[in-house]
Write an enzyme that holds these catalytic residues in place. Structure first.
Site, short mmCIF file in Angstrom:
data_model
loop_
_atom_site.label_atom_id
_atom_site.label_comp_id
_atom_site.label_asym_id
_atom_site.label_seq_id
_atom_site.Cartn_x
_atom_site.Cartn_y
_atom_site.Cartn_z
N ASN A 277 8.20 -5.63 -0.99
CA ASN A 277 8.08 -4.45 -0.14
C ASN A 277 6.61 -4.34 0.21
OD1 ASN A 277 7.95 -2.03 1.16
ND2 ASN A 277 9.00 -0.83 -0.41
N HIS B 72 12.83 -2.45 1.84
CA HIS B 72 12.19 -1.18 2.20
C HIS B 72 13.05 -0.05 1.66
CE1 HIS B 72 9.36 -3.14 4.87
NE2 HIS B 72 10.37 -3.88 5.27
N ARG C 117 4.92 11.11 -2.49
CA ARG C 117 4.66 10.73 -1.10
C ARG C 117 5.89 11.02 -0.24
NH1 ARG C 117 4.70 4.53 1.10
NH2 ARG C 117 4.02 5.01 3.21
N TYR D 212 11.02 9.09 1.13
CA TYR D 212 11.03 8.06 0.09
C TYR D 212 11.67 8.51 -1.22
CZ TYR D 212 7.83 5.80 3.32
OH TYR D 212 7.28 5.22 4.44
N PRO E 164 0.79 -1.23 0.00
CA PRO E 164 0.00 0.00 0.00
C PRO E 164 0.83 1.28 0.00
CG PRO E 164 -0.07 -1.09 2.15
CD PRO E 164 0.57 -2.05 1.19
N ASN E 165 0.30 2.23 -0.73
CA ASN E 165 0.84 3.60 -0.82
C ASN E 165 2.11 3.72 -1.65
OD1 ASN E 165 -1.19 4.87 0.88
ND2 ASN E 165 -0.27 3.72 2.56
N GLU F 112 13.13 -9.29 1.40
CA GLU F 112 12.32 -8.14 1.83
C GLU F 112 13.09 -6.85 1.55
OE1 GLU F 112 11.48 -8.27 6.00
OE2 GLU F 112 10.22 -6.46 5.95
N ARG G 86 13.48 4.80 12.07
CA ARG G 86 12.18 5.47 12.10
C ARG G 86 11.41 5.09 13.38
NH1 ARG G 86 9.33 4.92 6.51
NH2 ARG G 86 8.14 6.67 7.41
N ALA H 262 3.35 -0.80 4.80
CA ALA H 262 2.89 -0.87 6.20
C ALA H 262 2.41 -2.27 6.59
CB ALA H 262 1.76 0.14 6.42
C1 DQA Z 1 8.29 1.14 3.55
C2 DQA Z 1 8.43 1.35 5.06
C3 DQA Z 1 7.11 1.11 5.77
O1 DQA Z 1 7.25 1.32 7.17
C4 DQA Z 1 6.05 2.06 5.25
O2 DQA Z 1 4.80 1.78 5.85
C5 DQA Z 1 5.94 2.04 3.77
C6 DQA Z 1 7.16 2.00 2.99
C7 DQA Z 1 9.58 1.51 2.81
O3 DQA Z 1 9.71 1.10 1.65
O4 DQA Z 1 10.44 2.21 3.34
O5 DQA Z 1 4.87 2.15 3.22
O6 DQA Z 1 8.02 -0.21 3.31
#
Ligand code: DQA
Length: 152
Positions: free
Chosen positions: A77, A103, A21, A26, A13-14, A101, A110, A80
């Site tokens: 990835n 990020h 964003r 990011y 998501p997002n 994984e 964070r 959240a």
């Molecule tokens: C994320 C880190 C997560 O904590 C966050 O909720 C994201 C992006 C990252 O790529 O840094 O949506 O996965």
């Protein structure tokens, strides 16, 4: 010619909002930029990729379930959902494919609620904090994993 190993690259998501964003967290690359980066790396590494994004937990679960027999590894990835989703963890455990994984941000620098990831409990490795380049590093790791067919 041998069939190339196939990697399912899933974004949660997002991540569709990358570029606009929270750019201080990011960066300014869009998800399409990340996909292009992955395509270039995959071509260099002799991998095929299937690059997807969803804002829906259930859709991600279904894509993970469907990966069995279709793909050789998963680069994930989960956004959240990394920190919340036992359903995604269970799907990853069920299919048993190697998972790397990723990020973009360094989740350990964070908020404390980002320090735990359910995905990490089944991932072969975790790359975080290097922005989009982390996807390239993860694909390099996947290439070694599928090449060695390492059972560890
Ligand atoms: C994320 C880190 C997560 O904590 C966050 O909720 C994201 C992006 C990252 O790529 O840094 O949506 O996965």
């Amino acid at each position: 010619m041998a069939i190339q190993p196939s990697v399912l690259i899933l974004n949660g998501p997002n991540l569709n909002l990358l570029g606009t964003r929270e750019p201080h967290v990011y960066g300014t690359d869009t998800l399409e930029d990340v996909e292009r980066l992955c395509e270039d790396a995959a071509a260099r590494l002799g991998l095929e990729i299937d690059f997807r994004q969803s804002n829906h937990e259930g859709e991600l679960v279904t894509w993970i379930q469907d990966a069995r027999g279709e793909h050789d590894a998963i680069l994930l990835n989960a956004g959240a959902y990394s920190h919340t989703s036992i359903a995604i963890l269970d799907a990853l455990s069920a299919v048993g494919l190697p998972v790397v994984e990723v990020h973009l941000s360094n989740i350990f620098r964070r908020e404390p609620f980002r320090h735990h990831s359910y995905v990490s409990t089944v991932a072969r490795g975790v790359i975080c904090g290097f922005g989009p380049h982390g996807y390239v590093l993860a694909l390099e790791a996947v290439a070694r994993l599928v090449d060695a067919a390492d059972p560890a």
